[in-house]
Design an enzyme around this catalytic site. Structure first.
Site, short mmCIF file in Angstrom:
data_model
loop_
_atom_site.label_atom_id
_atom_site.label_comp_id
_atom_site.label_asym_id
_atom_site.label_seq_id
_atom_site.Cartn_x
_atom_site.Cartn_y
_atom_site.Cartn_z
N CYS A 160 21.44 2.50 42.04
CA CYS A 160 22.12 2.56 43.34
C CYS A 160 22.72 3.92 43.68
CB CYS A 160 23.22 1.51 43.38
SG CYS A 160 22.58 -0.16 43.20
N1 NAD Z 1 20.95 -3.36 40.39
C1 NAD Z 1 22.06 -3.35 41.07
O1 NAD Z 1 23.13 -3.26 40.52
C2 NAD Z 1 22.06 -3.51 42.59
C3 NAD Z 1 23.27 -3.79 43.23
C4 NAD Z 1 23.28 -3.96 44.61
C5 NAD Z 1 22.10 -3.78 45.33
N2 NAD Z 1 20.93 -3.48 44.70
C6 NAD Z 1 19.73 -3.35 45.51
O2 NAD Z 1 18.94 -4.52 45.37
C7 NAD Z 1 17.55 -4.20 45.41
C8 NAD Z 1 16.87 -4.69 44.15
O3 NAD Z 1 17.44 -4.01 43.04
P1 NAD Z 1 17.27 -4.52 41.54
O4 NAD Z 1 18.18 -3.70 40.72
O5 NAD Z 1 17.35 -6.00 41.49
O6 NAD Z 1 15.74 -4.07 41.28
P2 NAD Z 1 14.82 -4.48 40.04
O7 NAD Z 1 13.84 -3.37 39.89
O8 NAD Z 1 15.67 -4.88 38.87
O9 NAD Z 1 14.07 -5.79 40.55
C9 NAD Z 1 13.20 -5.81 41.62
C10 NAD Z 1 12.07 -6.77 41.31
O10 NAD Z 1 11.22 -6.84 42.46
C11 NAD Z 1 9.87 -6.98 42.01
N3 NAD Z 1 8.99 -6.58 43.11
C12 NAD Z 1 8.66 -5.33 43.54
N4 NAD Z 1 7.85 -5.41 44.61
C13 NAD Z 1 7.65 -6.73 44.86
C14 NAD Z 1 6.93 -7.45 45.82
N5 NAD Z 1 6.24 -6.82 46.78
N6 NAD Z 1 6.93 -8.80 45.76
C15 NAD Z 1 7.61 -9.45 44.81
N7 NAD Z 1 8.34 -8.83 43.87
C16 NAD Z 1 8.36 -7.49 43.90
C17 NAD Z 1 9.81 -6.09 40.79
O11 NAD Z 1 8.72 -6.46 39.95
C18 NAD Z 1 11.18 -6.35 40.15
O12 NAD Z 1 11.13 -7.39 39.20
C19 NAD Z 1 17.48 -2.70 45.62
O13 NAD Z 1 17.41 -2.43 46.98
C20 NAD Z 1 18.82 -2.23 45.10
O14 NAD Z 1 19.22 -1.01 45.68
C21 NAD Z 1 20.89 -3.37 43.33
#
Ligand code: NAD
Length: 416
Positions: A258
């Site tokens: 992030c």
């Molecule tokens: N990790 C954090 O602490 C956090 C906190 C707040 C917001 N976010 C936001 O949330 C979002 C997700 O972050 P995350 O950390 O969970 O990411 P992540 O990489 O841990 O998980 C995302 C998942 O989405 C899957 N994916 C990718 N493309 C796809 C598709 N087309 N169809 C289905 N699945 C698909 C990936 O395989 C992966 O498992 C981002 O925008 C991030 O900025 C993350």
């Protein structure tokens, strides 16, 4: 009870899927990564905040798949895919657009779609809605569309999904009503804003606020290093003010998915409006400088011991980007280790959450082994379970980038 669909089973999507399943909802969870889908089905969690036991408990109601077809049955679909930057540090909406295209093929009238991924203001309305409308259904009329940012702080136990207020902005009032009703199942408090754009920007403001304040205290840490003042003592003293000051810790720089990424979504968007977001750029610049400052601190410390970096045995403690988690994305530890290795240091590391760092060809060694014969122990991320006092006992000298040796007997510790 709602049938909930989740797209993207990562740090954000998996806890959400489990929370809804725990409330008794049937959950259809889709991820393109077959290994993740298999792990969820097997009740084998890969996210620290979700114990495997929880996955097993909700197994009956949590249906993971690599296929979108099952989402047609859901009342609501929450999209939690990654929003990274391209090589040129511009927003990469590729995964989001791909998810929207796949969802459009199974979308049906009456469904609610909520985007949770962090992104710039305008994404839900201008980028996502048109793709979903390729289904022949109109956003706000035939299906509901909203944005609600995820605020999860991995590894945190005092504030979780349930007791962290959830911000929601709908394309229409009816969209927001639907989204609010859904989140009330798993969140104590929902905060409504008037549009998806306000909700999108709210998330970016929160992250930019942190980034700017961390940069401020990091810049002061570089200055106090030259001035011979203890930055930790200064921060402690300032934090005694009961109003008008908020504590931020100095450190080796920012990591995770992030903080080093999200602010640049806004600076990119701002350029379309003839604006340069100076605070974002400056904070990014200062925070990116920190690993170099930390390496120079190591060089100077070794120099005081009469040692060059080349050939020095350095034990790095903690390589994930923050305590208590195993996430190494954008971790400043990797940058620091890469720079030290370029200068010829012999590296070992200990991190109970990160078994290996393939890009450096290293595996985590047990603490005692990592510290064996170490010229210098470098505390980059202070996991609460690691015995940092042992580092001071075993290594010739300790460079502490997190202030955990303060108030200890460690005479051989040098702090940021
Ligand atoms: N990790 C954090 O602490 C956090 C906190 C707040 C917001 N976010 C936001 O949330 C979002 C997700 O972050 P995350 O950390 O969970 O990411 P992540 O990489 O841990 O998980 C995302 C998942 O989405 C899957 N994916 C990718 N493309 C796809 C598709 N087309 N169809 C289905 N699945 C698909 C990936 O395989 C992966 O498992 C981002 O925008 C991030 O900025 C993350």
């Amino acid at each position: 009870m709602a049938r909930v669909g989740i797209v993207g089973l990562g740090y954000v999507g998996l806890p959400l899927a489990v929370a809804f399943a725990q409330e008794g909802c049937e959950v259809v969870a889709v991820d393109l990564d077959a290994r993740r889908v298999q792990a969820v089905r097997a009740g084998d969690s890969y996210v620290e905040d979700v114990p495997s036991a929880q996955l097993i408990q909700v197994r009956e109601r949590l249906h993971a798949s690599t296929r979108y077809a099952g989402l047609a049955e859901a009342d609501a679909v929450l999209v939690c895919v990654p929003t990274p930057l391209t090589r040129n540090r511009e927003p990469d909406l590729g995964p989001l657009m791909e998810a929207a295209r796949a969802l459009a093929k199974v979308l049906r009238a009456g469904q609610l779609v909520v985007l949770e991924s962090t992104t710039y203001p305008g994404t839900t309305r201008e980028r996502m809605a048109p793709i979903l409308e390729e289904s022949g259904l109109a956003a706000g009329r035939d299906f509901h569309l909203a944005y609600s940012p995820e605020r999860v702080d991995p590894g945190r136990t005092d504030f979780t999904l349930g007791n962290t207020p959830k911000v929601v902005g709908g394309l229409t009032d009816a969209c927001a009503d639907r989204a609010e009703a859904l989140y009330r199942l798993v969140c104590e408090r929902v905060v409504r804003v008037s549009s998806p754009e306000a909700a999108e920007l709210c998330k970016l403001l929160e992250n930019i606020f942190r980034s700017v304040n961390i940069a401020l205290v990091n810049e002061l840490a570089m200055l106090t290093d030259r001035m011979g003042i203890d930055i930790w003592e200064v921060v402690d003293a300032a934090a005694s003010k009961p109003y008008g000051f908020m504590r931020f810790e100095p450190g080796p720089g920012m990591g995770g998915h992030c903080m080093p990424v999200d602010p640049f979504y806004l600076s990119w968007r701002a350029r379309e409006f003839d604006m340069t977001t100076e605070f974002i750029e400056l904070a990014g610049k200062v925070n990116q400088q920190m690993p170099y400052h930390c390496v120079s601190k190591v060089q100077r410390t070794l120099n005081d011991e009469g040692l060059p970096v080349r050939g020095a045995r350095i034990a790095v403690l903690g390589v994930s980007y923050k305590p208590g988690v195993g996430d190494v994305r954008e971790s400043p530890a990797l940058k620091i280790m890469g720079l030290l290795r370029e200068e010829g240091a012999e590296l070992a590391y200990h991190d109970p959450h990160v078994p290996e760092v393939p890009e450096l060809g290293l595996r985590s060694a047990p603490l005692e082994e990592a510290l064996h014969d170490a010229d210098l122990a470098l505390i980059v991320t202070a996991h609460p379970t690691v015995d940092h006092a042992l580092a001071a006992e075993r290594a010739r000298v300790v460079v502490d980038l997190r202030g955990v040796t303060r108030g200890t007997q460690a005479r051989n510790a040098v702090r940021l």
